[in-house]
Structure formats: C-alpha cells, structure tokens
Design a protein around this motif. Structure first.
Motif, mmCIF file in Angstrom:
data_model
loop_
_atom_site.group_PDB
_atom_site.id
_atom_site.type_symbol
_atom_site.label_atom_id
_atom_site.label_comp_id
_atom_site.label_asym_id
_atom_site.label_seq_id
_atom_site.Cartn_x
_atom_site.Cartn_y
_atom_site.Cartn_z
ATOM 1 N N ASP A 163 0.850 -1.192 0.000
ATOM 2 C CA ASP A 163 0.000 0.000 0.000
ATOM 3 C C ASP A 163 0.880 1.234 0.000
ATOM 4 O O ASP A 163 1.435 1.614 1.036
ATOM 5 C CB ASP A 163 -0.925 -0.016 1.227
ATOM 6 N N GLN A 176 -3.481 0.645 -8.974
ATOM 7 C CA GLN A 176 -4.915 0.717 -9.286
ATOM 8 C C GLN A 176 -5.194 1.860 -10.264
ATOM 9 O O GLN A 176 -4.651 2.952 -10.106
ATOM 10 C CB GLN A 176 -5.720 0.933 -7.997
ATOM 11 N N THR A 195 -5.978 9.700 4.969
ATOM 12 C CA THR A 195 -7.324 9.496 5.523
ATOM 13 C C THR A 195 -8.114 8.546 4.633
ATOM 14 O O THR A 195 -8.785 7.633 5.121
ATOM 15 C CB THR A 195 -8.053 10.849 5.645
ATOM 16 N N LEU A 196 -8.025 8.726 3.336
ATOM 17 C CA LEU A 196 -8.807 7.888 2.418
ATOM 18 C C LEU A 196 -8.164 6.529 2.155
ATOM 19 O O LEU A 196 -8.863 5.528 2.064
ATOM 20 C CB LEU A 196 -9.004 8.610 1.084
ATOM 21 N N LEU A 197 -6.837 6.487 1.995
ATOM 22 C CA LEU A 197 -6.191 5.261 1.508
ATOM 23 C C LEU A 197 -5.287 4.562 2.516
ATOM 24 O O LEU A 197 -5.035 3.363 2.379
ATOM 25 C CB LEU A 197 -5.336 5.572 0.263
ATOM 26 N N ASP A 244 -14.647 -0.843 -9.682
ATOM 27 C CA ASP A 244 -14.186 0.345 -8.962
ATOM 28 C C ASP A 244 -15.379 1.076 -8.376
ATOM 29 O O ASP A 244 -16.116 1.760 -9.096
ATOM 30 C CB ASP A 244 -13.406 1.259 -9.916
ATOM 31 N N LEU A 259 -13.542 0.845 0.101
ATOM 32 C CA LEU A 259 -13.024 1.206 -1.217
ATOM 33 C C LEU A 259 -12.829 -0.057 -2.041
ATOM 34 O O LEU A 259 -12.047 -0.938 -1.664
ATOM 35 C CB LEU A 259 -11.673 1.914 -1.080
ATOM 36 N N MET A 318 -11.375 -1.348 -5.390
ATOM 37 C CA MET A 318 -10.532 -0.974 -6.525
ATOM 38 C C MET A 318 -9.997 -2.248 -7.154
ATOM 39 O O MET A 318 -9.564 -3.159 -6.438
ATOM 40 C CB MET A 318 -9.376 -0.072 -6.087
ATOM 41 N N GLY A 319 -10.019 -2.302 -8.469
ATOM 42 C CA GLY A 319 -9.544 -3.495 -9.162
ATOM 43 C C GLY A 319 -10.349 -4.730 -8.776
ATOM 44 O O GLY A 319 -9.823 -5.837 -8.770
ATOM 45 N N GLN A 343 -10.273 -2.908 -0.745
ATOM 46 C CA GLN A 343 -8.911 -2.602 -0.325
ATOM 47 C C GLN A 343 -8.900 -2.127 1.129
ATOM 48 O O GLN A 343 -9.759 -1.337 1.522
ATOM 49 C CB GLN A 343 -8.318 -1.521 -1.227
ATOM 50 N N SER A 344 -7.911 -2.590 1.887
ATOM 51 C CA SER A 344 -7.932 -2.250 3.317
ATOM 52 C C SER A 344 -6.851 -1.247 3.729
ATOM 53 O O SER A 344 -6.947 -0.667 4.810
ATOM 54 C CB SER A 344 -7.784 -3.517 4.154
ATOM 55 N N GLY A 345 -5.834 -1.050 2.911
ATOM 56 C CA GLY A 345 -4.766 -0.116 3.311
ATOM 57 C C GLY A 345 -4.192 -0.474 4.676
ATOM 58 O O GLY A 345 -3.988 0.408 5.516
ATOM 59 N N ALA A 389 -7.610 2.254 5.448
ATOM 60 C CA ALA A 389 -8.286 2.878 4.302
ATOM 61 C C ALA A 389 -9.737 3.223 4.618
ATOM 62 O O ALA A 389 -10.375 2.589 5.455
ATOM 63 C CB ALA A 389 -8.236 1.935 3.098
ATOM 64 N N GLY A 390 -10.265 4.240 3.945
ATOM 65 C CA GLY A 390 -11.707 4.498 3.936
ATOM 66 C C GLY A 390 -12.239 5.453 4.977
ATOM 67 O O GLY A 390 -13.453 5.567 5.138
ATOM 68 N N GLU A 391 -11.372 6.196 5.671
ATOM 69 C CA GLU A 391 -11.856 7.060 6.754
ATOM 70 C C GLU A 391 -12.376 8.401 6.223
ATOM 71 O O GLU A 391 -12.027 9.483 6.702
ATOM 72 C CB GLU A 391 -10.763 7.265 7.804
ATOM 73 N N ILE A 392 -13.287 8.294 5.277
ATOM 74 C CA ILE A 392 -13.811 9.487 4.602
ATOM 75 C C ILE A 392 -14.588 10.403 5.542
ATOM 76 O O ILE A 392 -14.726 11.594 5.274
ATOM 77 C CB ILE A 392 -14.669 9.046 3.391
ATOM 78 N N THR A 397 -13.142 12.067 -3.427
ATOM 79 C CA THR A 397 -13.019 10.634 -3.684
ATOM 80 C C THR A 397 -12.905 10.362 -5.181
ATOM 81 O O THR A 397 -12.108 9.524 -5.613
ATOM 82 C CB THR A 397 -14.251 9.914 -3.104
ATOM 83 N N LEU A 424 -9.738 8.572 -6.564
ATOM 84 C CA LEU A 424 -9.954 7.147 -6.855
ATOM 85 C C LEU A 424 -10.700 6.870 -8.154
ATOM 86 O O LEU A 424 -10.589 5.772 -8.696
ATOM 87 C CB LEU A 424 -10.744 6.485 -5.717
ATOM 88 N N GLY A 425 -11.526 7.808 -8.601
ATOM 89 C CA GLY A 425 -12.267 7.610 -9.845
ATOM 90 C C GLY A 425 -13.259 6.460 -9.852
ATOM 91 O O GLY A 425 -13.352 5.739 -10.854
#
Lengths: 310, 310
Positions: free
Chosen positions: A138, A159, A245-247, B138, B152, B154-155, B159-161, B165-168, B243, B247-248
């Motif tokens: 990561d 990705q 924060t996001l990734l 995605d 999140l 992706m691919g 994904q957990s990072g 990950a994901g603390e939006i 986001t 990340l798209g």
C-alpha cells in the motif's frame, strides 16, 4: 539461463519521448540502450497522436536492431487520462488528444505484442517492483513536476480506477486560486515544480529556470523563496493528509522535479505531516529511486507482464 | 448438488451485534436464521473485547445447532481500525479497545476456521458480490450512520490499506468545526445521520429520534430541516468530489441511516456533485440494497472465501 526477455519500452512525455531497449523480467529491468526525442506536437490532437504513433514505431525499429536476440514485446505509456483496459488515451490536456485508440493503432503497425499504459502508473509500478516502494503493498508514488498526479498502489497492485485514479494535483487544499481544470484551490497550482518557479518569479520579478533555482534560493535564506517553498510544502502535507485518511498508504514515494531538492522537501514535509496527522497511519516519506527513467522502466515491466500472462 | 456451505456470521456493531446462520458460496448468501443482541460494554476496552468474544462464541453455538448440516466456518467483523491480515482490532474509539488479537482469541474458543474482518469493508464486499455494486470493479460503499466510513473497491477487490483505508468521515470539507478525532472540518460532523439529528435539534430545540425525523421535516418544508439537510448534502458532495479525484469510482453505493431517505438524499446529492465535478469521472449514485444486513452477509462471504482458499 535467465528468463529475461528483450522488450522495447517507450514513455511519451509532454515534451520529450524516452525509449529504451530493455532486458527484463517481472522484477528486473536492465536498460541496454536509450533514445530521447522531442514528442511531436501538431495543430490538433488527432494529428499529434498519429505522429506519436509514427515516432514510437520508428524508435522501436531503431532500438530493436540493437538487440542481440529477438525483441518480444513493445511497452508504451502516455500521459493524461488513460484507459489501460480498452487501450485508449482518453484525454491529454497537454498534447490535445481525446479518445485515441493507441493500442489498436500501434498493434496495426508492429508484429510485436503491445502493452499500453499510463505514464505515472507505469512509473509507480517501476518504483514498486524495482525502486523505493519495493516490498510494500500500500503505497503512493507522487511525481511532482509540471503537474502532479499519483500512482495508487493498493493490495500490491497499481490501481487505475478505469483510468481516472490518482488526480491528486486537483484536490482542493483551500488556497482559493483558480486552476486550468475549472476548479479552485488545486494542489498543483501552488505545489508543482512549475508552480513553485512561477510563484517565486511573480513575487520577485526574477527569472528562474525552474524549482531547482528556487530550492537553491531557499538554501541561501532568500525569504521570498522560503515563503513560496513553505506554501508548497504545506499544500503537499494537506494533500498527503487527505490521501492518508482515504487510503492509508504505508509509504509515499516522492519523485519528479521537486523531489530533486531531497531533504529540503522531505524534512519539512515530514514535520508538517506529523503535525496534521491524527488517527491516520503516518506514511513513511521516501525519495524516488528511478528518477525520470521510472515511466520507461514501467513500460518495460508492462511489456514483460503481457508476455508472462500468455 | 450445490456447493453452498453452512457458516455462522457475526457483525459486532457499536450498539448491537447481529448474527446469522448462512448458507453461502462466493457469490451467494442466504440467511437461514438470525439473532440480535446488545453488544456488551464494560468499563475498559479489554474487558469489552473479552465479553464480545464470549458473546460471539455463544451466538455461534446457538446458531450452529440450527443448521441441518455441519457448520464449516465462523466469520466475524468488528468496527474501528481493523488489521485483517494480522487478525487484530487495532482501535475502536466507540467500544474502547486497542490492539485486540480477535482472530487468535476466537480461534482458541472454537474448532471452526475463523475469518476476521472489518464491518464496513465486509458490508462493501456484500454490496459488491450480492448488492448494488454487482459487476463493478471500482466502487465506493458509503454507509452514513452514527459515523461515516467507506469501503473502497478498486480493481474488483475491497482494499484495506493495512486497516487504515476508507476514513472518509474525517476528510476536511472546510466547515471548521472541531471533531472528536482531533481535527477540524470533518465530514461526519455535519453529514452523519447522528450529526443531522443533532444539528437540527440544536437549531430548533426540538427533540428528534434521528435523521429520519429530519428527513420527514424536510419533506414537510420545515426551513430549519432544509438548511441542515442541504449542509449535509453539500458536505457529502465535496467528499465525493475528493473521492472521485483520488480514486475515480464508477459507482458510489449510499447506505446507512441517512440513505433510508432515498431520493431525498440521492437527488440533491447527485445534482450538487454534477455541479462540482470537472474532468473527474462522475460516479453513479446508487442506494445500498442489503440494508443493515450488509455487514453480516459480508462476514459470511469472508468465511466462505476462507474455505474456498483452502
């Protein structure tokens, strides 16, 4: 005997195209010969794209002649929004093209299998397999040059988000200035190497060749340079906070022109990021190891991967 | 015969624990029986974690007795920062624990293979395989409840990072108010369902049971409710813009309490996002399909995946 193969790799940049004959495997790439040419630029994007295809085919032939064995594949990467899956250059604001089916156009002109990709993501792949992000699953590769885009490595893979991932140069970090993309507050308006040079020149009336000159002025204690540099560092830290924060990356690899400043960038950026970080994972900041060869090496890895997948 | 297997799935929530006996495969999960219990809460986090383990083991035994064949695995998901790879609940601000080796603690108490994961990412996996994100590679699953976190995709993978990950819910969207996490401007301070209820109550002095009441007041034309709702929608649109830039995603699946408002959320959020989007891919907004069962179904899928990987 090794299972290394000969491939030709081409990185089509906004101003320069770099090409290399590479002896490579999934985790190795040795450059045997290199060529650099100005990237062709014509009146409209479609004509530019056609000239780019001509140039890539020429370079492949020229470098292929130097190989001591058969060249097995061609890897080509281009800038902008790139849809790897469809093999399309969706958009390059800089080179002016839209929806160019590069994979098909190239495959029509060569007998070699063609791998087609995105310059920054290919650079990220190279730093992941051969460079500063080795061993990580990561990570973010952040080349800071004329613009700023990122390659996002999650779960051990680069990705693409259908071609749209990684546009970190256009996150709003709050400075309010308009950007060419139509938004305001974009990171790259204050923190790209071009922006650092432009803002210092605008502030002082002095001519600079680029961010390297500004970095030198910072080292000499020039207060205008220090101010411009600090604003860039602060903006980058805010963008990295968002990214964390996001990734939640464990490593951020800094590349491109601004990263040539080394410690002058990483030390204050690391401090500022530590100030801002709360519960997020604080990524380790590393300097890129592959310099401006990353995109070309990544194109070679894409070509090797294509062969390995067969 | 089908290759479906019996597994027990448990979703440990901040207030309630949901458990189910599931007949499942990699792309299927049928709930045969369900149990709900308050999540135990003791004075300190370690004691709470131990009580949670007891509760999970009890529920697994109770539900296992109902299966008409052997239960083959146990899937358990918990909130907070979760490191799936190490099997550790790193941090739950809500339940107060830190670095609890849940996988080991559970495995010591059951003969079943144990899959351990994160509640929101498990919910995202369920929406990806069985719900609103089916067929996408995605996507973002965004449950908006007491807090806001994202899964999140992706691919084609969640994904957990490394668990981060994901603390939006804690991206800065510029309102400047302090958040419990130590930062300012966090999305969830204005846009979680708890925040919407709290801000409406603070503004009007009226008691509300939750965001559902505020949504009803919006429908009735209450100007205070409209204002609070619009601020939440605007904040969510800004977070989705970020986001999309980074990340798209092609799809954003909205879930949790706030998404129960349906069109009242998706219609203005979609319009606001369209206003803000520039070159980014505009994600399609969809409502979650699995409701509050998503986490539990995801835990079942994790258990099935563990068996399939053997």
């Amino acid at each position: 005997m090794s299972s290394l193969r000969y491939v030709v790799a081409v990185d089509v940049g906004g101003t320069e195209t770099k090409a290399a004959l590479v002896n490579g495997g999934p985790g190795a790439a040795t450059v045997l010969a290199e060529r650099r040419r100005p990237t062709p630029r014509l009146d409209d994007g479609a004509a530019t794209a056609a000239a780019v295809v001509d140039s890539v085919i020429d370079l492949a032939a020229e470098l292929g002649d130097l190989a001591e064995g058969p060249v097995e594949a061609l890897g080509v990467v281009v800038p902008g929004v790139v849809d790897e899956e469809r093999g399309v250059g969706v958009l390059s604001a800089n080179l002016g093209w839209r929806d160019v089916p590069f994979h098909r156009l190239l495959a029509e002109r060569t007998a070699l299998p063609v791998a087609f990709g995105h310059d920054v993501r290919a650079g990220g792949l190279a730093e992941l397999r051969l460079g500063a992000a080795r061993g990580s699953t990561d990570a973010v590769f952040l080349p800071i040059g004329t613009g700023i885009a990122a390659a996002l490595i999650m779960g051990g893979r680069v990705q693409s988000g259908g071609g749209y991932a990684g546009e970190i140069g256009h996150v709003d970090i709050g400075h309010g200035e308009p950007c060419g993309c139509g938004q305001r507050g974009c990171l790259e308006r204050v923190a790209s190497s071009a922006a650092v040079a432009r803002r210092y020149a605008a502030r002082t009336g002095r001519r600079v060749r680029g961010a390297v000159d500004v970095a030198e002025a910072v080292r000499a204690g020039d207060p205008d340079a220090v101010l411009v540099w600090d604003e860039a560092v602060d903006a980058l830290a805010r963008a990295l906070l968002l990214t964390s924060t996001l990734l939640g990356p464990e490593i951020v690899v800094l590349g491109g022109g601004l990263a040539l400043a080394g410690d002058l960038l990483t030390a204050p950026l690391g401090r500022r990021l530590t100030d801002l970080i709360s519960f997020q994972r604080r990524p380790e900041l590393r300097l890129a190891e592959l310099g401006d060869a990353a995109g070309c090496l990544g194109a070679a890895l894409l070509a090797v991967d294509l062969l390995e997948a067969r």
